[in-house]
Write a protein that holds these residues in place. Structure first.
Motif, short mmCIF file in Angstrom:
data_model
loop_
_atom_site.label_atom_id
_atom_site.label_comp_id
_atom_site.label_asym_id
_atom_site.label_seq_id
_atom_site.Cartn_x
_atom_site.Cartn_y
_atom_site.Cartn_z
N ARG A 178 13.25 5.83 -12.78
CA ARG A 178 13.13 6.46 -11.47
C ARG A 178 11.67 6.76 -11.14
N VAL A 179 10.95 7.33 -12.10
CA VAL A 179 9.53 7.64 -11.89
C VAL A 179 8.72 6.37 -11.69
N LEU A 180 8.98 5.34 -12.48
CA LEU A 180 8.26 4.08 -12.33
C LEU A 180 8.50 3.47 -10.94
N THR A 181 9.73 3.54 -10.47
CA THR A 181 10.05 3.04 -9.12
C THR A 181 9.28 3.83 -8.06
N GLN A 182 9.23 5.14 -8.22
CA GLN A 182 8.47 5.98 -7.28
C GLN A 182 6.99 5.64 -7.31
N PHE A 183 6.44 5.47 -8.50
CA PHE A 183 5.02 5.11 -8.63
C PHE A 183 4.74 3.76 -7.97
N GLU A 184 5.67 2.82 -8.16
CA GLU A 184 5.48 1.50 -7.56
C GLU A 184 5.54 1.60 -6.03
N SER A 227 -2.21 0.50 -11.06
CA SER A 227 -2.89 -0.25 -10.01
C SER A 227 -4.38 0.00 -10.13
N ASN A 228 -5.15 -1.03 -9.90
CA ASN A 228 -6.59 -0.85 -9.83
C ASN A 228 -7.11 -1.64 -8.65
N ALA A 229 -8.30 -1.34 -8.25
CA ALA A 229 -8.85 -1.96 -7.04
C ALA A 229 -9.13 -3.44 -7.24
N GLU A 230 -9.36 -3.86 -8.46
CA GLU A 230 -9.76 -5.24 -8.71
C GLU A 230 -8.55 -6.11 -9.04
N HIS A 231 -8.36 -7.16 -8.27
CA HIS A 231 -7.27 -8.09 -8.52
C HIS A 231 -7.54 -8.87 -9.81
N HIS A 232 -6.49 -9.16 -10.55
CA HIS A 232 -6.61 -9.99 -11.74
C HIS A 232 -5.34 -10.80 -11.92
N ASP A 233 -5.45 -11.84 -12.72
CA ASP A 233 -4.32 -12.70 -13.03
C ASP A 233 -3.99 -12.57 -14.51
N HIS A 234 -2.92 -13.25 -14.94
CA HIS A 234 -2.42 -13.04 -16.30
C HIS A 234 -2.20 -14.34 -17.04
N LEU A 235 -2.52 -14.32 -18.33
CA LEU A 235 -2.17 -15.36 -19.30
C LEU A 235 -1.12 -14.76 -20.22
N LEU A 236 -0.03 -15.49 -20.45
CA LEU A 236 1.06 -14.97 -21.27
C LEU A 236 1.41 -15.93 -22.39
#
Length: 135
Positions: A55-61, A81-90
């Motif tokens: 519930r808290v995570l949903t509210q934060f999102e 969340s941060n101001a700088e956009h980034h991508d992901h390697l998985l």
């Protein structure tokens, strides 16, 4: 992030919200599942239910404090969340996640959107492979 950030986002300051924010901020793992957060809280001796965490995570999102990612392993993970956009390697074997920024890739994505007549509002890029340790 702190109590003032919660107030600014229009959320009431509660102990579970503060504890979850603290875990997300202090964790070495920038991408945590709700279960990871739950385990961290239990290790700290905190009694917060899994339903409360979701519930808290949903509210934060909803207020933009965190980002939710649904990688192909089927489990949602969260990061502040941060101001700088980034991508992901998985890594498809061990689940390791690395973040990266690349100006050329960013520009190319915008160019493609423009070419097809889109005004880009958001985007994400996930690259899947095997990390060094799993190759």
């Amino acid at each position: 992030m702190d109590a003032q950030d919660l107030k600014t986002a229009g959320l009431k300051v509660t102990l579970p919200r503060l504890k979850i924010l603290e875990i997300l901020e202090k964790s070495d793992n920038h991408h945590m599942s709700a279960e990871d957060i739950y385990r961290s809280l239990v290790m700290q001796g905190e009694e917060v239910g899994v339903a409360t965490i979701y519930r808290v995570l949903t509210q934060f999102e909803e207020v933009g404090m965190i980002n939710k990612h649904n990688f192909d392993n089927g489990q949602s993970v969260y990061e502040l969340s941060n101001a700088e956009h980034h991508d992901h390697l998985l890594c498809v074997k061990c689940g390791k996640i690395d973040e990266f920024n690349d100006a050329v890739i960013e520009q190319h994505q915008h160019d493609i959107a423009t070419k097809y007549g889109y005004q880009l509002t958001d985007h994400c890029l996930y690259l899947y492979g095997l990390c060094k340790n799993c190759q």
